[in-house]
Structure formats: structure tokens, C-alpha cells
Enzyme design. Sequence first.
Site, PDB file in Angstrom:
ATOM      1  N   ARG A  22      31.773  16.251  37.193  1.00 39.35           N
ATOM      2  CA  ARG A  22      31.474  17.691  37.301  1.00 39.35           C
ATOM      3  C   ARG A  22      32.061  18.320  38.558  1.00 39.35           C
ATOM      4  NH1 ARG A  22      27.573  18.835  33.391  1.00 39.35           N
ATOM      5  NH2 ARG A  22      25.984  17.254  33.060  1.00 39.35           N
ATOM      6  N   LYS A  43      37.205  25.231  21.977  1.00 40.76           N
ATOM      7  CA  LYS A  43      37.943  24.293  21.106  1.00 40.76           C
ATOM      8  C   LYS A  43      37.929  24.903  19.714  1.00 40.76           C
ATOM      9  CE  LYS A  43      36.791  19.922  23.340  1.00 40.76           C
ATOM     10  NZ  LYS A  43      35.883  18.756  23.224  1.00 40.76           N
ATOM     11  N   GLU A  61      28.735  30.157  28.895  1.00 38.00           N
ATOM     12  CA  GLU A  61      28.894  28.766  28.449  1.00 38.00           C
ATOM     13  C   GLU A  61      30.129  28.162  29.099  1.00 38.00           C
ATOM     14  OE1 GLU A  61      27.807  26.185  27.318  1.00 38.00           O
ATOM     15  OE2 GLU A  61      27.038  26.254  25.285  1.00 38.00           O
ATOM     16  N   ASP A  62      30.086  26.864  29.361  1.00 38.23           N
ATOM     17  CA  ASP A  62      31.281  26.179  29.846  1.00 38.23           C
ATOM     18  C   ASP A  62      32.306  26.062  28.722  1.00 38.23           C
ATOM     19  OD1 ASP A  62      29.601  24.491  28.413  1.00 38.23           O
ATOM     20  OD2 ASP A  62      29.768  22.795  29.772  1.00 38.23           O
ATOM     21  N   ASP A 115      31.035  17.269  32.368  1.00 41.17           N
ATOM     22  CA  ASP A 115      30.854  15.858  32.710  1.00 41.17           C
ATOM     23  C   ASP A 115      31.234  14.910  31.590  1.00 41.17           C
ATOM     24  OD1 ASP A 115      28.634  16.633  31.008  1.00 41.17           O
ATOM     25  OD2 ASP A 115      27.754  14.701  31.528  1.00 41.17           O
ATOM     26  N   PHE A 132      38.521  15.754  24.544  1.00 41.82           N
ATOM     27  CA  PHE A 132      37.407  15.796  25.488  1.00 41.82           C
ATOM     28  C   PHE A 132      37.907  16.078  26.909  1.00 41.82           C
ATOM     29  CE2 PHE A 132      34.073  13.968  28.181  1.00 41.82           C
ATOM     30  CZ  PHE A 132      32.967  14.592  27.625  1.00 41.82           C
ATOM     31  N   ASP A 167      32.423  24.388  21.322  1.00 42.39           N
ATOM     32  CA  ASP A 167      33.090  23.342  20.543  1.00 42.39           C
ATOM     33  C   ASP A 167      32.821  23.626  19.061  1.00 42.39           C
ATOM     34  OD1 ASP A 167      34.082  20.902  19.654  1.00 42.39           O
ATOM     35  OD2 ASP A 167      32.528  19.684  20.547  1.00 42.39           O
TER      36      ASP A 167
END
Length: 179
Positions: free
Chosen positions: A168, A134, A102-103, A162, A155, A106
Amino acid sequence: MQTIQVHDKKFIPYITAEEINSEVRSIADRLSTDYAESKPLFIAILNGSFIFAADVFRALRIPAEICFIKLASYKGTKSTGEVITSIGLDADVFGRDVIIIEDIIDTGKTLNQFLPQLEHQQPKSMKICALLHKKECTVFPIHIDYLGFTIPDRFVVGYGLDYDGYGRNLNGIYQLEEQ
Ligand code: 5GP
Ligand code: MG
């Protein structure tokens, strides 16, 4: 690194490409040691993780497979609370050592929804690798086995992430400027 503009918002430099690269290498080294014998299957969650997944995968020193699924819960800079699958899993995970890439994690909702689906297919093991966490946003606690950076609830864009489709291709990670 300089302040940048994506659509209507300004973003300030937060994590450099060098810092990311060093974490990517250390994660890939750990994975190469931990999975030396097992020919693991990596599952990268599109879109955001495509660059991180490619860099980690390329830095591995072991035989491994990778496949991609597409899940999304974000629109603009906010979570919609709803996870939509638009490309499903085409690999056979039964009996495999699986690592999900996963990037960013959250609220944990995306993985909280996906992990039971995957478990249902009986992989031998299932671990999570994420570039960013996060932590203070956690709603569904997820144990992250391989983590790059813990970040605050702000964010971010860049390195695959993105803001409404753009940002990106930035080499580093940028944080939304405080209003
Ligand atoms: P979760 O389901 O854990 O709440 O959210 C995970 C997904 O939301 C991430 O894979 C990512 O696509 C998106 N997301 C969460 N925070 C951010 C952020 O700060 N920037 C961007 N670009 N996407 C985010
Ligand atoms: Mg994502």
C-alpha cells in the site's frame, strides 16, 4: 521505478507517482468547480482508497466533508464475490451532495451493493470518483463520474492498493508480472 516483490509475487512498474499526481489534480479541479457552492460530503471506501481519497481531498479548493466506510470483497489477488461491511456509515447523507471515492472498480459488485443502501438515505445527488477502472471485468455496470485511469484485467498494487496487506505504501502503481 523497479520491479518489486510483495509476498510470493513480482510486480512491474505501471503508473508513476507523477502520472497519478497529475490525474489527482485534474480530478480535484473538476470537483472544485462542480461543487463550488454545495459543501459536498465525500465517502471514501476503506481500505484501498485511503491514499487516493486523502490526496484528492487535500487538493480541493472548496469547503467539503469526508467520512469513511469499510467494505471488502478481495482476498489475495481474487475477488471473493462477497462484499463484507466492517465499518458502517456514520454520516447523515440526507439532502447532501455525495461523492463516493473508490481506489478501483473491478466487477462493480462492491458499489452495486453499497449504492442502493446509500440511495435509501436520500442524498440530493450521488457521484462516483475512482482512481482505476478494470472496464473489461464489469459484471455490474457502474457509471464513474470522475475517473483516473482505465486499466486491463491485471492485479495491481501500490498507492493504497494491497496484496494481502502489503504494497500500500508504494508511491506508484505496479502490475502483477505475467507468469
Ligand atoms: P469490485 O467489487 O468492483 O469487483 O471490486 C472492487 C474492490 O476490489 C476494490 O475496491 C479493491 O479493494 C479490490 N480490487 C479489485 N481489483 C484489484 C486489484 O487489481 N488490486 C487490488 N489490490 N485490489 C483490487
Ligand atoms: Mg476497495
